[in-house]
Design a protein around this motif. Structure first.
Motif, short mmCIF file in Angstrom:
data_model
loop_
_atom_site.label_atom_id
_atom_site.label_comp_id
_atom_site.label_asym_id
_atom_site.label_seq_id
_atom_site.Cartn_x
_atom_site.Cartn_y
_atom_site.Cartn_z
N GLY A 12 19.00 -6.13 82.81
CA GLY A 12 18.88 -6.25 84.26
C GLY A 12 19.55 -7.51 84.77
N ASP A 13 19.78 -7.56 86.07
CA ASP A 13 20.45 -8.72 86.65
C ASP A 13 19.67 -10.01 86.41
N ALA A 14 18.35 -9.97 86.50
CA ALA A 14 17.54 -11.17 86.27
C ALA A 14 17.72 -11.68 84.85
N GLU A 15 17.80 -10.78 83.87
CA GLU A 15 18.02 -11.18 82.48
C GLU A 15 19.40 -11.82 82.31
N LYS A 16 20.40 -11.23 82.95
CA LYS A 16 21.75 -11.78 82.86
C LYS A 16 21.81 -13.18 83.46
N LEU A 17 21.14 -13.38 84.58
CA LEU A 17 21.14 -14.70 85.22
C LEU A 17 20.37 -15.72 84.38
N GLU A 18 19.33 -15.28 83.70
CA GLU A 18 18.60 -16.18 82.79
C GLU A 18 19.49 -16.61 81.63
N ILE A 19 20.24 -15.69 81.07
CA ILE A 19 21.18 -16.02 80.00
C ILE A 19 22.24 -16.99 80.51
N ALA A 20 22.74 -16.75 81.72
CA ALA A 20 23.73 -17.65 82.32
C ALA A 20 23.15 -19.05 82.48
N ALA A 21 21.91 -19.15 82.90
CA ALA A 21 21.27 -20.46 83.06
C ALA A 21 21.10 -21.16 81.72
N ARG A 22 20.72 -20.42 80.68
CA ARG A 22 20.57 -21.01 79.35
C ARG A 22 21.92 -21.44 78.79
N TYR A 23 22.97 -20.65 79.04
CA TYR A 23 24.33 -20.99 78.63
C TYR A 23 24.76 -22.31 79.29
N ALA A 24 24.55 -22.41 80.59
CA ALA A 24 24.92 -23.63 81.31
C ALA A 24 24.13 -24.83 80.79
N ALA A 25 22.83 -24.65 80.58
CA ALA A 25 22.00 -25.76 80.10
C ALA A 25 22.45 -26.22 78.72
N ALA A 26 22.75 -25.31 77.82
CA ALA A 26 23.18 -25.67 76.47
C ALA A 26 24.51 -26.42 76.51
N SER A 27 25.44 -25.95 77.32
CA SER A 27 26.75 -26.60 77.44
C SER A 27 26.62 -27.98 78.06
N ARG A 28 25.84 -28.09 79.10
CA ARG A 28 25.74 -29.33 79.86
C ARG A 28 24.91 -30.40 79.17
N SER A 29 24.02 -29.98 78.30
CA SER A 29 23.21 -30.96 77.56
C SER A 29 23.80 -31.24 76.18
N ASN A 30 24.93 -30.61 75.87
CA ASN A 30 25.60 -30.76 74.57
C ASN A 30 24.64 -30.43 73.43
N ASP A 31 24.03 -29.25 73.54
CA ASP A 31 23.07 -28.78 72.53
C ASP A 31 23.71 -27.66 71.71
N PRO A 32 24.36 -28.02 70.59
CA PRO A 32 25.07 -26.99 69.82
C PRO A 32 24.17 -25.91 69.26
N ASP A 33 22.96 -26.26 68.87
CA ASP A 33 22.05 -25.24 68.32
C ASP A 33 21.65 -24.23 69.39
N ALA A 34 21.34 -24.72 70.58
CA ALA A 34 20.99 -23.82 71.68
C ALA A 34 22.19 -22.94 72.05
N TYR A 35 23.38 -23.55 72.06
CA TYR A 35 24.58 -22.79 72.38
C TYR A 35 24.80 -21.68 71.36
N ARG A 36 24.74 -22.04 70.08
CA ARG A 36 24.95 -21.04 69.03
C ARG A 36 23.92 -19.91 69.10
#
Length: 135
Positions: A12-36
């Motif tokens: 669903g769209d809400a799930e996709k937006l949650e994944i997008a938010a987690r992607y942005a957070a992992a990239s912006r906090s330089n968290d390689p484990d979260a990104y992977r």
């Protein structure tokens, strides 16, 4: 240019937006484990400026390099929207690099697997705007 068949995901769209938010957070906090953890095992990132696909390990190395070399690295979100196959995100990356002030407009198109992992990121930016990184 090879064409890829994009299969809509059942997320669903809400799930996709949650994944997008987690992607942005992992990239912006330089968290390689979260990104992977967000990426499929064979995930790739493609760049418009060199038309090269790189794997998750290279993407994580690039992310770490940015955080080391741009002291006040930050992103301003412009828009994030779900798509039939994932999400699109527009942002502006800013900071101070060795060559001066950095301001890079970026657009990513993310394709997700059926179970919500990032399969592919197509990244679009103007390489002229990245000149302060090498200055």
């Amino acid at each position: 240019v090879a064409h890829r068949l994009l299969i809509p995901t059942m997320l669903g769209d809400a799930e996709k937006l949650e994944i997008a938010a987690r992607y942005a957070a992992a990239s912006r906090s330089n968290d390689p484990d979260a990104y992977r953890s967000l990426c499929a095992p064979d995930a790739v990132t493609w760049h418009n400026f060199d038309e090269v696909e790189v794997g998750t390990d290279q993407t994580v190395r690039t992310m770490a390099w940015l955080h080391r070399n741009v002291g006040d690295l930050a992103w301003q979100d412009i828009a994030v929207a779900p798509t039939p196959t994932g999400f699109v995100s527009q942002s502006i990356m800013t900071g101070t690099a060795r060559g001066g002030e950095l301001r890079v407009h970026s657009c990513i198109v993310a394709t997700l697997t059926a179970d919500g992992l990032i399969q592919r990121v197509d990244e679009y930016l103007d390489p002229a705007q990245t000149a302060p990184l090498t200055g």
